[in-house]
Motif scaffolding. Structure first.
Motif, PDB file in Angstrom:
ATOM      1  N   LYS A 136      15.175  10.833  -3.117  1.00 37.53           N
ATOM      2  CA  LYS A 136      14.997  10.015  -1.916  1.00 37.53           C
ATOM      3  C   LYS A 136      13.763   9.124  -2.042  1.00 37.53           C
ATOM      4  N   THR A 137      12.750   9.640  -2.721  1.00 34.24           N
ATOM      5  CA  THR A 137      11.526   8.844  -2.932  1.00 34.24           C
ATOM      6  C   THR A 137      11.825   7.598  -3.755  1.00 34.24           C
ATOM      7  N   ALA A 138      12.654   7.764  -4.798  1.00 37.73           N
ATOM      8  CA  ALA A 138      12.996   6.620  -5.647  1.00 37.73           C
ATOM      9  C   ALA A 138      13.794   5.583  -4.872  1.00 37.73           C
ATOM     10  N   ILE A 139      14.745   6.047  -4.057  1.00 36.58           N
ATOM     11  CA  ILE A 139      15.541   5.122  -3.262  1.00 36.58           C
ATOM     12  C   ILE A 139      14.659   4.400  -2.254  1.00 36.58           C
ATOM     13  N   SER A 140      13.741   5.153  -1.633  1.00 38.93           N
ATOM     14  CA  SER A 140      12.815   4.548  -0.665  1.00 38.93           C
ATOM     15  C   SER A 140      11.963   3.477  -1.338  1.00 38.93           C
ATOM     16  N   LEU A 141      11.506   3.762  -2.558  1.00 38.60           N
ATOM     17  CA  LEU A 141      10.702   2.778  -3.290  1.00 38.60           C
ATOM     18  C   LEU A 141      11.526   1.545  -3.652  1.00 38.60           C
ATOM     19  N   GLY A 142      12.774   1.757  -3.974  1.00 40.16           N
ATOM     20  CA  GLY A 142      13.633   0.622  -4.279  1.00 40.16           C
ATOM     21  C   GLY A 142      13.792  -0.298  -3.091  1.00 40.16           C
ATOM     22  N   LYS A 143      13.931   0.288  -1.910  1.00 41.97           N
ATOM     23  CA  LYS A 143      14.054  -0.523  -0.695  1.00 41.97           C
ATOM     24  C   LYS A 143      12.746  -1.264  -0.389  1.00 41.97           C
ATOM     25  N   ILE A 144      11.624  -0.559  -0.581  1.00 45.96           N
ATOM     26  CA  ILE A 144      10.328  -1.208  -0.349  1.00 45.96           C
ATOM     27  C   ILE A 144      10.144  -2.381  -1.306  1.00 45.96           C
ATOM     28  N   ARG A 145      10.565  -2.153  -2.579  1.00 45.89           N
ATOM     29  CA  ARG A 145      10.444  -3.245  -3.562  1.00 45.89           C
ATOM     30  C   ARG A 145      11.250  -4.462  -3.121  1.00 45.89           C
TER      31      ARG A 145
ATOM     32  N   GLU B 130       0.832  -1.193   0.000  1.00 43.40           N
ATOM     33  CA  GLU B 130       0.000   0.000   0.000  1.00 43.40           C
ATOM     34  C   GLU B 130       0.875   1.254   0.000  1.00 43.40           C
ATOM     35  N   ASN B 131       1.971   1.209   0.764  1.00 42.31           N
ATOM     36  CA  ASN B 131       2.916   2.321   0.790  1.00 42.31           C
ATOM     37  C   ASN B 131       3.584   2.498  -0.579  1.00 42.31           C
ATOM     38  N   PHE B 132       3.988   1.389  -1.169  1.00 39.22           N
ATOM     39  CA  PHE B 132       4.589   1.415  -2.505  1.00 39.22           C
ATOM     40  C   PHE B 132       3.608   1.989  -3.521  1.00 39.22           C
ATOM     41  N   ASN B 133       2.350   1.568  -3.410  1.00 34.88           N
ATOM     42  CA  ASN B 133       1.320   2.013  -4.347  1.00 34.88           C
ATOM     43  C   ASN B 133       1.131   3.526  -4.284  1.00 34.88           C
ATOM     44  N   LYS B 134       1.095   4.061  -3.079  1.00 31.89           N
ATOM     45  CA  LYS B 134       0.890   5.506  -2.925  1.00 31.89           C
ATOM     46  C   LYS B 134       2.084   6.298  -3.455  1.00 31.89           C
ATOM     47  N   LYS B 135       3.306   5.867  -3.120  1.00 34.79           N
ATOM     48  CA  LYS B 135       4.501   6.591  -3.556  1.00 34.79           C
ATOM     49  C   LYS B 135       4.750   6.430  -5.046  1.00 34.79           C
ATOM     50  N   PHE B 136       4.308   5.305  -5.595  1.00 29.84           N
ATOM     51  CA  PHE B 136       4.514   5.040  -7.015  1.00 29.84           C
ATOM     52  C   PHE B 136       3.674   5.978  -7.886  1.00 29.84           C
ATOM     53  N   LEU B 137       2.654   6.570  -7.299  1.00 31.65           N
ATOM     54  CA  LEU B 137       1.795   7.507  -8.017  1.00 31.65           C
ATOM     55  C   LEU B 137       2.378   8.914  -8.042  1.00 31.65           C
ATOM     56  N   HIS B 138       3.534   9.097  -7.394  1.00 28.25           N
ATOM     57  CA  HIS B 138       4.156  10.418  -7.321  1.00 28.25           C
ATOM     58  C   HIS B 138       4.394  10.975  -8.731  1.00 28.25           C
TER      59      HIS B 138
ATOM     60  N   ILE C  32      14.435   2.287  -9.703  1.00 32.14           N
ATOM     61  CA  ILE C  32      13.676   1.623  -8.631  1.00 32.14           C
ATOM     62  C   ILE C  32      13.691   0.111  -8.833  1.00 32.14           C
ATOM     63  N   PHE C  33      13.519  -0.325 -10.082  1.00 34.27           N
ATOM     64  CA  PHE C  33      13.429  -1.762 -10.348  1.00 34.27           C
ATOM     65  C   PHE C  33      14.790  -2.421 -10.554  1.00 34.27           C
ATOM     66  N   LEU C  34      15.845  -1.597 -10.623  1.00 37.11           N
ATOM     67  CA  LEU C  34      17.184  -2.164 -10.707  1.00 37.11           C
ATOM     68  C   LEU C  34      17.929  -2.056  -9.387  1.00 37.11           C
ATOM     69  N   TYR C  35      17.353  -1.349  -8.434  1.00 37.09           N
ATOM     70  CA  TYR C  35      18.006  -1.153  -7.140  1.00 37.09           C
ATOM     71  C   TYR C  35      18.139  -2.491  -6.409  1.00 37.09           C
ATOM     72  N   ASN C  36      19.283  -2.689  -5.744  1.00 40.08           N
ATOM     73  CA  ASN C  36      19.440  -3.880  -4.911  1.00 40.08           C
ATOM     74  C   ASN C  36      20.208  -3.511  -3.661  1.00 40.08           C
TER      75      ASN C  36
ATOM     76  N   ASP D 161      23.194   3.834  -0.383  1.00 37.80           N
ATOM     77  CA  ASP D 161      22.312   4.947  -0.731  1.00 37.80           C
ATOM     78  C   ASP D 161      23.081   6.060  -1.439  1.00 37.80           C
ATOM     79  N   SER D 162      24.312   6.343  -0.950  1.00 40.02           N
ATOM     80  CA  SER D 162      25.086   7.449  -1.506  1.00 40.02           C
ATOM     81  C   SER D 162      25.524   7.174  -2.943  1.00 40.02           C
ATOM     82  N   SER D 163      25.971   5.931  -3.175  1.00 40.56           N
ATOM     83  CA  SER D 163      26.447   5.609  -4.521  1.00 40.56           C
ATOM     84  C   SER D 163      25.315   5.635  -5.536  1.00 40.56           C
TER      85      SER D 163
END
Length: 718
Positions: free
Chosen positions: A497-506, A459-467, A477-481, A486-488
């Protein structure tokens, strides 16, 4: 399907016990109408028995006589019974087995409340005739053969639509088979309903000694040999107390009176002190003493301590009343949102479940879970699809571009958004249904918690993904591992930061998805029967009628609770006692109210209608009296209190208040009670065409009417 006795059995010992269907189909019309058919075989059923075999045999002739009497009464009133025209009938391989189709127009008239319509049910005994019978003489007029039939098959109990055809076993060859034509004239064939013998069949099977000895020996032995077994058990009892503080702390929140608390505590104490043997407890519940509330709190406690309980009552209405009150107690006192461990079973046509009861009704639960368990769109398919998207989303998109023909291609953001929206809402709906309708013990604690966490993350991913500004960063987001810091990631790709947060949620969602795929063990099936069996075996609190308890197969059930036990023939009580895992039974009732209905005078004289509650009570079995009545004004309660309850009942404060002095007639006449003349009432058949009702009579409150009839019945007997 109900099979024909010995022909469907594999062991010689069982073949010695005749099929009840074969016996009934073997009766001639003269037998059915013969009041003395079983008179010489009838003996008064004793209060004590020497052994199990004599106990079971004492009920065989009365059961047959009662069924004969019911058939006889139906034949005498045949003009008022529901009937239907037969549109097609065809003989099968067996000489007396037929496929049969009832006239659709005749059955559809049921919706218009026409009493002559007939909708068949498995277990019905019907009479076949080439004329619509208006009198018993029409059945055999001009030498017509007396032919009755047993409806042995007719659709699946989970199907909402009526079956296309039924299977019947007839008492003889039907000459006008299939209704095609004879001498170039169309043959008419009618079927009139006589009675349903499903309950008789279930009791009859319980009376088979060879079957009984392989069932719940302990409880049946105590029924048979009481008080001898009870005395032995009492001497062997040890002071094996329960955690009384824990139980009492739970009970103290339920607003029960002392007698209700004592009854519950005594029953639970008996259950725990008889670990090595089985026993019965009796709760005596006079009118208005909070019997249903006591049962519902007892069941709530059983659920709290995870003690499997089967709750039965003689009628669908009584079962629904207890189940409804139990649900109310749960919702008022518990934060457990899951009701998957609670199940209400019963025939969907007769039970007519609505409101909150649909949450626990087997038929509705099967339909709900079917959408979650089907292979191609169910829980596992949704989990796999979402896992695949989160793990291989970018490579899937590249393949999509390669396969894309001329025309505009979706952006990666639009592609992933479309895939996510096609899966996530259905997965969320599916898991919410599973969490509500499947017991937590089946899902397992770790999976339960992982599902909750997954839904929150998605649900959190869904809301942020609509940004709005996330579109250009979807690839990252889909290539993050987790190997990237975070810095690199931020410096190399200029991710927000939103994209990084979404990557972690994924990544976290992917972990949970894969864990659930490997550890969650739920059915993957499109079979309603399989799901029904899963629901039955998973439940720990089960409600059903005494008769339909024959369908219950659940190894968790240790306690049997029977409501309205004094209105139940003792032989009917054998049906739920077939469950081998039961080790205690609690009977709740009042022998001072209406007993079981017995149509045959011979059976009544033989004590066939006597309940186990009444017999044990007459032998001195301890009864826990609910002694505070909340319903009747003291000027009304004084009569039953003196006449039936030896002045043991107390009037609750609410009935002593001035507001409780209700008046139904103007003036001071009769004080708190009034009389109504209902001579203009008219009897009619109910919606199923089985029972009669008086639409004027309900101006009297049902419970008050039942009490008055009960007391008059007992006074007449005395």
């Amino acid at each position: 399907m109900i099979r024909r006795g010995g022909k469907a059995r594999g062991k010689v010992a069982e073949e010695e016990w005749p099929s009840l269907v074969d016996l009934v189909l073997g009766w001639k019309l003269e037998d059915v109408m013969n009041e003395n058919l079983f008179k010489d075989k009838m003996k008064r059923i004793p209060s004590t028995f020497s052994d199990l075999k004599s106990y079971l045999e004492s009920y065989t002739s009365p059961l047959l006589e009662e069924m004969r009497m019911e058939m006889s009464s139906s034949l005498e009133a045949i003009s008022t019974l529901p009937s239907s025209k037969i549109s097609w009938i065809e003989q099968k391989n067996n000489n007396t087995v037929y496929d049969i189709v009832f006239d659709a127009d005749s059955q559809n008239s049921k919706a218009c409340n026409q009493p002559e319509s007939y909708v068949p049910s498995v277990g019905d005994i019907i009479i076949l005739s080439d004329v619509k019978p208006e009198h018993i003489s029409d059945i055999t007029r001009n030498g017509r053969p007396y032919i009755i039939a047993f409806v042995t098959e007719g659709g699946d109990e989970d199907d909402d639509s009526p079956p296309a055809k039924y299977v019947i076993i007839s008492s003889g060859k039907i000459d006008s088979e299939d209704g095609k034509c004879q001498d170039r004239k169309t043959i008419k064939l009618f079927a009139a309903y006589l009675l349903n013998i499903v309950t008789y069949i279930r009791i009859w099977r319980c009376l088979d000694y060879n079957t009984a000895v392989r069932r719940n020996q302990s409880l049946i032995q105590e029924m048979t040999h009481y008080p001898l077994v009870a005395d032995i058990v009492q001497k062997q009892k040890k002071d094996h107390s329960i955690d009384s503080m824990e139980i009492w702390s739970k009970l103290s929140t339920m607003d029960l009176n002392n007698s209700q608390n004592d009854a519950i505590l005594n029953c639970i104490s008996s259950m725990h002190s008889n670990n090595s043997s089985s026993s019965f407890s009796l709760i005596w519940g006079p009118p208005g003493t909070g019997k249903t509330k006591t049962i519902s709190v007892l069941l709530w406690l059983m659920r709290e301590i995870d003690h499997g309980t089967l709750t039965c009552a003689p009628t669908n209405l009584a079962v629904k009343q207890v189940a409804s009150r139990f649900l109310k107690v749960i919702k008022e006192s518990s934060d457990r949102a899951c009701l998957g461990d609670v199940l209400l079973c019963g025939n969907k046509r007769r039970m007519c479940v609505d409101g909150n009861l649909k949450e626990i009704y087997l038929h509705d639960r099967v339909r709900t879970l079917l959408g979650c368990f089907v292979p191609m769109t169910g829980w596992r398919h949704r989990l796999s699809s979402l896992s695949d998207l989160f793990e291989n989303g970018y490579s899937q998109y590249q393949k999509y571009l390669e396969d894309q023909k001329e025309g505009d291609s979706l952006t990666f953001y639009s592609y992933t958004r479309k895939r996510f929206n096609a899966t996530y809402p259905e997965l969320r709906r599916c898991f919410k249904e599973v969490l509500f309708h499947v017991p937590k013990s089946i899902i397992l604690e770790v999976n339960y918690n992982n599902i909750i966490s997954l839904l929150e993350l998605l649900e959190n991913f869904n809301k942020k993904f609509l940004h709005k500004n996330i579109g250009d960063e979807v690839k990252g987001i889909f290539l993050y591992n987790d190997d990237q810091s975070d810095s690199s990631v931020s410096s190399l790709t200029k991710f927000s930061k939103t994209a990084i947060s979404l990557g972690k949620i994924r990544i976290r969602c992917l972990e949970l998805l894969n864990m659930l795929l490997s550890s969650l063990k739920l059915p993957i099936t499109s079979s309603k029967r399989t799901i029904r069996e899963f629901c039955m075996e998973s439940a720990s609190i089960v409600f059903c009628t005494v008769s339909s308890s024959s369908k219950i197969s659940n190894k968790k059930l240790q306690l049997l609770v029977v409501d309205e036990a004094a209105q139940l023939k003792e032989c009917e009580g054998l049906i739920p006692l077939r469950l081998p895992t039961l080790n205690h039974a609690i009977l709740i009732g009042d022998e001072c109210q209406l007993p079981a209905t017995v149509k045959s005078k011979v059976c009544e004289d033989a004590s066939f209608g006597r309940s186990l509650f009444e017999r044990l009570s007459s032998l001195g079995h301890e009864k826990h009296l609910l002694n505070m009545q909340y319903r009747m004004h003291p000027s009304i309660s004084i009569f039953p209190n003196i006449s039936f309850y030896d002045r043991k009942l107390l009037d609750a404060p609410n009935v002593k208040q001035k507001e409780h002095r209700k008046k139904y007639l103007p003036g001071l006449m009769f004080g708190p009670y009034s009389f109504f003349n209902i001579e203009d009432g008219k009897e009619d058949l109910d919606e199923l065409g089985r029972s009669r009702k008086n639409v004027v009579e309900p101006i009297l409150k049902p419970k008050i009417r039942l009490q008055l009839v009960s007391y008059v019945h007992i006074l007449l007997k005395s």
